[in-house]
Design an enzyme around this catalytic site. Structure first.
Site, PDB file in Angstrom:
ATOM      1  N   GLU A  56       0.806  -1.156   0.131  1.00 37.75           N
ATOM      2  CA  GLU A  56      -0.210  -0.438   0.180  1.00 37.75           C
ATOM      3  C   GLU A  56       0.993   1.144  -0.049  1.00 37.75           C
ATOM      4  OE1 GLU A  56      -3.502   2.852   2.424  1.00 37.75           O
ATOM      5  OE2 GLU A  56      -1.953   1.515   3.205  1.00 37.75           O
ATOM      6  N   GLU A  81       5.257   5.026   3.243  1.00 44.42           N
ATOM      7  CA  GLU A  81       4.746   6.058   4.021  1.00 44.42           C
ATOM      8  C   GLU A  81       5.508   7.184   3.886  1.00 44.42           C
ATOM      9  OE1 GLU A  81       1.681   7.835   4.442  1.00 44.42           O
ATOM     10  OE2 GLU A  81       2.677   9.698   5.162  1.00 44.42           O
ATOM     11  N   GLU A 108       9.926   7.265  -0.129  1.00 45.11           N
ATOM     12  CA  GLU A 108       8.786   7.876  -1.104  1.00 45.11           C
ATOM     13  C   GLU A 108       8.539   6.973  -1.580  1.00 45.11           C
ATOM     14  OE1 GLU A 108       7.585   9.652  -4.607  1.00 45.11           O
ATOM     15  OE2 GLU A 108       9.663   8.831  -4.410  1.00 45.11           O
ATOM     16  N   ASP A 131      -2.762  12.169  -2.070  1.00 48.46           N
ATOM     17  CA  ASP A 131      -2.816  13.905  -1.399  1.00 48.46           C
ATOM     18  C   ASP A 131      -2.671  13.984  -3.914  1.00 48.46           C
ATOM     19  OD1 ASP A 131      -2.184  14.745   0.847  1.00 48.46           O
ATOM     20  OD2 ASP A 131      -0.535  13.664   0.353  1.00 48.46           O
ATOM     21  N   LYS A 135      -3.794  22.036  -7.106  1.00 49.81           N
ATOM     22  CA  LYS A 135      -3.651  23.403  -7.810  1.00 49.81           C
ATOM     23  C   LYS A 135      -1.868  22.667  -8.761  1.00 49.81           C
ATOM     24  CE  LYS A 135      -4.492  26.433  -4.396  1.00 49.81           C
ATOM     25  NZ  LYS A 135      -3.699  27.092  -2.782  1.00 49.81           N
ATOM     26  N   ASP A 167     -11.360  10.772  -3.261  1.00 53.74           N
ATOM     27  CA  ASP A 167     -13.109  11.059  -3.588  1.00 53.74           C
ATOM     28  C   ASP A 167     -12.737  12.318  -4.832  1.00 53.74           C
ATOM     29  OD1 ASP A 167     -10.614  12.426  -1.381  1.00 53.74           O
ATOM     30  OD2 ASP A 167     -11.475  14.143  -1.462  1.00 53.74           O
TER      31      ASP A 167
HETATM   32  C1  LIG Z   1      -4.381  11.766   2.409  1.00 52.34           C
HETATM   33  S1  LIG Z   1      -3.234  10.814   2.941  1.00 52.34           S
HETATM   34  C2  LIG Z   1      -4.144   9.639   2.727  1.00 52.34           C
HETATM   35  C3  LIG Z   1      -3.445   8.575   4.101  1.00 52.34           C
HETATM   36  C4  LIG Z   1      -3.962   7.455   4.290  1.00 52.34           C
HETATM   37  N1  LIG Z   1      -3.911   6.241   3.172  1.00 52.34           N
HETATM   38  C5  LIG Z   1      -6.184   7.287   4.237  1.00 52.34           C
HETATM   39  O1  LIG Z   1      -5.962   6.877   3.697  1.00 52.34           O
HETATM   40  O2  LIG Z   1      -6.039   7.439   5.617  1.00 52.34           O
HETATM   41  C6  LIG Z   1      -1.477  10.961   2.118  1.00 52.34           C
HETATM   42  C7  LIG Z   1      -0.882  10.160   2.751  1.00 52.34           C
HETATM   43  O3  LIG Z   1       0.219  10.120   1.512  1.00 52.34           O
HETATM   44  C8  LIG Z   1       2.150  10.135   2.277  1.00 52.34           C
HETATM   45  N2  LIG Z   1       2.374  10.392   0.361  1.00 52.34           N
HETATM   46  C9  LIG Z   1       2.237  11.424  -0.335  1.00 52.34           C
HETATM   47  N3  LIG Z   1       2.866  10.866  -1.501  1.00 52.34           N
HETATM   48  C10 LIG Z   1       3.547  10.058  -1.323  1.00 52.34           C
HETATM   49  C11 LIG Z   1       4.969   9.636  -1.778  1.00 52.34           C
HETATM   50  N4  LIG Z   1       5.383  10.411  -3.153  1.00 52.34           N
HETATM   51  N5  LIG Z   1       4.873   8.797  -1.365  1.00 52.34           N
HETATM   52  C12 LIG Z   1       4.802   8.115   0.277  1.00 52.34           C
HETATM   53  N6  LIG Z   1       4.010   8.554   1.144  1.00 52.34           N
HETATM   54  C13 LIG Z   1       2.972   9.695  -0.166  1.00 52.34           C
HETATM   55  C14 LIG Z   1       1.436  11.541   2.538  1.00 52.34           C
HETATM   56  O4  LIG Z   1       2.245  11.700   3.828  1.00 52.34           O
HETATM   57  C15 LIG Z   1       0.351  10.883   3.412  1.00 52.34           C
HETATM   58  O5  LIG Z   1       0.086  10.792   4.959  1.00 52.34           O
END
Ligand SMILES: C[S@@+](CC[C@H](N)C(=O)[O-])C[C@H]1O[C@@H](n2cnc3c(N)ncnc32)[C@H](O)[C@@H]1O
Length: 221
Positions: A56, A81, A108, A131, A135, A167
């Site tokens: 995941e 994460e 990452e 995320d 923008k 969403d």
């Molecule tokens: C909006 S949160 C969603 C978290 C979880 N999947 C949920 O649905 O509750 C997005 C997460 O993705 C992580 N994230 C964003 N870009 C990432 C990347 N390129 N590599 C690893 N983690 C990332 C952020 O740190 C954040 O914790």
């Protein structure tokens, strides 16, 4: 164990790939990944078996993957994460609930996949509520781009699925286009509900606010 019981393993200057205490630390802005002797997922420091691996990406505080790992003990689960505060939360739950088939990658998504996942090695990949960075000036931060799909196509076993949940209708549309343009994915399906899929912290939040959830699935070929 509380999240704060997990101490930082190194300073920025000392950063390096490191496996410790069920966390695989994969630093960004680091040039020597190739020199790291990755022991393999079946090593005792990781899963200690060769069960199929599911990943995941963007796992957040881990609510979704913790439940999946508990309900599917015959599979190995990797939560990727990049935020350390969220990695700590997943880690404390792994410790408190003793979940042997779940590892956290603190790193990452593209960087980890590119350097540490072998070709045809992954059973399923999931990306729950990444995320959307709506923008245009933040566009570079969006994960769902051709270069990430290249990596997913490389590491997923043939015929296996990647699931994307969001969403954000615009991000769903953008992601659909990126998958459609990629030569190694097919069998698109878009669902409004996915019974038995499980929920995450962000899914609960968006549903409470009345937002619609979109589930996209593509198969690697
Ligand atoms: C909006 S949160 C969603 C978290 C979880 N999947 C949920 O649905 O509750 C997005 C997460 O993705 C992580 N994230 C964003 N870009 C990432 C990347 N390129 N590599 C690893 N983690 C990332 C952020 O740190 C954040 O914790």
């Amino acid at each position: 164990m509380k999240p704060k019981d997990l101490k930082a393993v190194y300073s920025w200057k000392e950063r390096r790939p490191l496996i410790a205490d069920r966390i695989f630390h994969v630093p960004n802005h680091y040039e020597h990944h190739d020199a790291f002797a990755f022991p393999g997922w079946d090593d005792a420091s990781l899963f200690g078996n060769s069960n199929p691996i599911c990943v995941e990406y963007c796992a957040g505080n881990g609510a979704w993957i913790l439940e999946r790992a508990k309900s599917s003990p015959h599979l190995n689960w990797v939560a990727v994460e990049m935020r350390y505060d969220r990695v700590r939360k997943i880690w404390s739950k792994i410790q408190n609930e003793t979940i042997p088939n779940l590892i956290v990658v603190c790193g990452e998504a593209w960087n980890f996949t590119h350097h540490y996942l072998k070709e045809d090695s992954i059973e399923e990949a999931y990306i729950n509520f990444p995320d959307p960075w709506p923008k245009e000036k933040h566009e570079k931060h969006r994960l769902m781009k051709p270069r990430f799909l290249d990596e997913l196509a490389r590491v997923l076993k043939e015929g296996k699925k990647v699931t994307f949940v969001s969403d954000d209708a615009t991000y769903v549309e953008q992601t659909t286009q990126v998958f459609h343009s990629h030569p190694h994915f097919h069998s698109y399906s878009l669902m409004k509900e996915c019974p038995g899929y499980g929920t995450s912290w962000f899914e609960d939040l968006w549903r409470e606010k009345g937002k619609k959830i979109h589930y996209l699935q593509f198969v690697a070929q």
